[in-house]
Design an enzyme around this catalytic site. Structure first.
Site, PDB file in Angstrom:
ATOM      1  N   GLU A   1      -8.257   3.785  -0.200  1.00 15.87           N
ATOM      2  CA  GLU A   1      -8.546   3.924   1.229  1.00 15.87           C
ATOM      3  C   GLU A   1      -8.734   5.389   1.636  1.00 15.87           C
ATOM      4  OE1 GLU A   1      -6.120   1.430   3.652  1.00 15.87           O
ATOM      5  OE2 GLU A   1      -5.934   2.924   5.254  1.00 15.87           O
TER       6      GLU A   1
ATOM      7  N   ASP B   1      -3.871   4.953  -0.274  1.00 11.52           N
ATOM      8  CA  ASP B   1      -4.516   5.511   0.913  1.00 11.52           C
ATOM      9  C   ASP B   1      -4.379   7.026   0.891  1.00 11.52           C
ATOM     10  OD1 ASP B   1      -5.411   6.207   3.411  1.00 11.52           O
ATOM     11  OD2 ASP B   1      -4.027   4.910   4.526  1.00 11.52           O
TER      12      ASP B   1
ATOM     13  N   ASN C   1      -5.799   9.104   3.117  1.00 14.96           N
ATOM     14  CA  ASN C   1      -5.895   9.669   4.466  1.00 14.96           C
ATOM     15  C   ASN C   1      -6.850  10.873   4.549  1.00 14.96           C
ATOM     16  OD1 ASN C   1      -2.890   8.291   4.557  1.00 14.96           O
ATOM     17  ND2 ASN C   1      -3.989   8.157   6.504  1.00 14.96           N
TER      18      ASN C   1
ATOM     19  N   GLU D   1      -2.780  -5.609   8.064  1.00 15.25           N
ATOM     20  CA  GLU D   1      -1.853  -4.536   7.692  1.00 15.25           C
ATOM     21  C   GLU D   1      -0.518  -4.722   8.403  1.00 15.25           C
ATOM     22  OE1 GLU D   1      -3.301  -0.568   8.713  1.00 15.25           O
ATOM     23  OE2 GLU D   1      -2.107   0.281   7.069  1.00 15.25           O
TER      24      GLU D   1
ATOM     25  N   GLU E   1     -10.884   3.502   9.673  1.00 17.95           N
ATOM     26  CA  GLU E   1      -9.849   3.476  10.710  1.00 17.95           C
ATOM     27  C   GLU E   1      -9.958   4.610  11.721  1.00 17.95           C
ATOM     28  OE1 GLU E   1      -6.405   4.148   7.893  1.00 17.95           O
ATOM     29  OE2 GLU E   1      -5.880   5.626   9.420  1.00 17.95           O
TER      30      GLU E   1
ATOM     31  N   LYS F   1       0.851  -1.191   0.000  1.00 23.00           N
ATOM     32  CA  LYS F   1       0.000   0.000   0.000  1.00 23.00           C
ATOM     33  C   LYS F   1       0.886   1.239   0.000  1.00 23.00           C
ATOM     34  CE  LYS F   1      -2.586   1.474   3.600  1.00 23.00           C
ATOM     35  NZ  LYS F   1      -3.551   1.137   4.663  1.00 23.00           N
TER      36      LYS F   1
ATOM     37  N   HIS G   1      -7.282  -1.892  10.758  1.00 21.36           N
ATOM     38  CA  HIS G   1      -6.240  -0.865  10.695  1.00 21.36           C
ATOM     39  C   HIS G   1      -5.159  -1.066  11.762  1.00 21.36           C
ATOM     40  CE1 HIS G   1      -4.823   3.165  12.276  1.00 21.36           C
ATOM     41  NE2 HIS G   1      -4.369   3.182  11.054  1.00 21.36           N
TER      42      HIS G   1
ATOM     43  N   LYS H   1       0.867   5.694   0.059  1.00 17.68           N
ATOM     44  CA  LYS H   1       0.078   6.867   0.413  1.00 17.68           C
ATOM     45  C   LYS H   1      -0.083   7.777  -0.796  1.00 17.68           C
ATOM     46  CE  LYS H   1      -0.250   5.926   4.864  1.00 17.68           C
ATOM     47  NZ  LYS H   1      -1.538   5.710   5.527  1.00 17.68           N
TER      48      LYS H   1
ATOM     49  N   ASP I   1     -10.476  -0.561  13.897  1.00 20.71           N
ATOM     50  CA  ASP I   1      -9.247  -0.658  14.687  1.00 20.71           C
ATOM     51  C   ASP I   1      -9.691  -0.966  16.116  1.00 20.71           C
ATOM     52  OD1 ASP I   1      -7.244   0.243  16.522  1.00 20.71           O
ATOM     53  OD2 ASP I   1      -6.270   1.360  14.910  1.00 20.71           O
TER      54      ASP I   1
HETATM   55 MG   LIG Z   1      -5.045   4.274   6.403  1.00 19.51          MG
END
Ligand SMILES: [Mg+2]
Length: 375
Positions: free
Chosen positions: A230, A204, A206, A326, A256, A173, A306, A175, A279
């Site tokens: 994500e 991801d 975020n 993960e 998450e 994964k 997460h 970012k 999570d």
């Molecule tokens: Mg994440």
């Protein structure tokens, strides 16, 4: 004292320094500073016949002292309780702090205790936690996240990805979510070309895109055959996620940042995600996680918990649908044991409970501790 009573509880606050400052898109959009440490709340519970359970919760950037302070206020309620009655004990701790609510810091403080009770219960049964829950598998597909952050130049991201695959991890994964999506696009393309078409790849953001950017860039990303996108949007934008999930072929993953089962139910009811990412420490522990997992499966969702693989490996192994776990190596210095990865999967340890003991280094990083009951 009978053997089925909690005799002693120890809480500790542990500050784990990270090797280098960590940046995801929240740093590049100016919302957060690079992360340099993670604060853990550990709970250790001992019974009258000297059985031990260990659990932890954590916070990033802020909240560690608050979690510790709340746990310290409610932990005396544990002494003398039967540690197997986790539901009853959980409710008792919830009611003790009821005026500050059933989400966020209050339940994250209880999470460390709840996880320690589950660890203890599995140890007493001489079973790995996954088997106590009722496992569907003895290994879980694993993907690495720690190598794909935005502070790392793309050459480093590619090197780390190759190392993860060589170490037996199955997916990568990276970012995204930077203010300039063209830079994201270049990085995704570079990693996809580096990995080839067969390696599972996720991105991801975020939470750093708005709805139009997520839709437009999500369409651009379809060509890379991603396993998921994500957190494309704000964590609480269930309607926006639902629209995106309906509009794109690429699955949408999120969850998450949510801090209770109730918040997750909003996502599920809105059909906001294909893959749910709870999570356990963040939503109040294993007890609420199991309730959420049952609901997620009932609604046909995939699961990719997460962070905190040390806990989530067991929970993922007990989820009916093939999940992902993960991989982060960040917590390794806290523990004496290591999780194994092989042929793309993380193996559930055969040790009882979570299968971890805290290291001398963990003790050295302890900044505060308190005890209840008798040693
Ligand atoms: Mg994440």
């Amino acid at each position: 004292m009978p053997s089925d009573q909690i005799r002693h509880v120890r809480l500790s606050s542990v500050v784990l320094p990270l090797d280098q400052p960590i940046s995801d898109a929240k740093v590049l959009t100016g919302r957060q500073k690079p992360m340099t440490e993670i604060v853990f709340l550990f709970a250790e519970i001992a019974t009258a016949d000297d059985q031990h359970g260990i659990g932890f919760s954590y916070s990033k950037r802020a909240g560690g002292p608050a979690q510790y302070a709340h746990a310290k206020e409610v932990a005396a309620n544990l002494v003398g309780e039967d540690p197997s009655d986790i539901g009853k004990v959980y409710d008792k701790l919830l009611w003790a702090g009821a005026s500050v609510g059933r989400s966020g810091v209050a339940t994250q403080a209880i999470a460390a205790i709840d996880i320690a009770l589950w660890d203890l219960k599995a140890k007493r049964a001489r079973l790995p936690l996954a088997k106590l829950f009722g496992a569907h598998r003895d290994s879980v597909r694993a993907y690495n996240t720690s190598g794909g952050f935005l502070h790392a130049p793309i050459e480093e991201v590619k090197e780390r990805a190759s190392k993860s695959l060589a170490d037996g991890i199955g997916g990568i994964k990276i970012k995204v979510g930077q203010p300039d999506t063209r830079i994201d696009l270049d990085r995704v393309r570079a990693v996809r070309e580096h990995l080839g078409d067969d390696v599972p790849l996720m991105v991801d953001a975020n939470q750093q895109w708005d709805r139009p950017t997520a839709l437009r860039f999500g369409r651009v990303l379809e060509q890379f055959d991603l396993v998921w996108i994500e957190e494309p949007l704000d964590a609480y934008d269930a309607e926006g996620h639902a629209h995106l999930a309906a509009a794109l072929d690429t699955p949408i993953a999120t969850g998450e940042m949510l801090s209770s089962v109730t918040e997750h139910v909003r996502l599920i009811d809105a059909r906001a995600a294909d893959i749910i990412q709870p999570d356990a420490p963040r939503i109040g522990g294993i007890t609420p996680f199991l309730r959420l997992a049952a609901l997620a499966d009932h609604n046909g969702l995939q699961l990719a918990p997460h962070f905190a693989m040390e806990i989530h490996l067991h929970l993922a192994a007990a989820y009916p649908r093939e999940p992902w776990v993960e991989h982060f190596e960040w917590l390794n210095p806290l523990f004496n044991e290591r999780l194994e990865t092989l042929d793309g999967r993380m193996l559930v340890p055969d040790r009882p409970g979570l299968g971890f003991t805290t290291s001398d280094q963990c003790a050295a990083w302890t900044v505060d501790a308190c005890e209840f009951g008798t040693r």
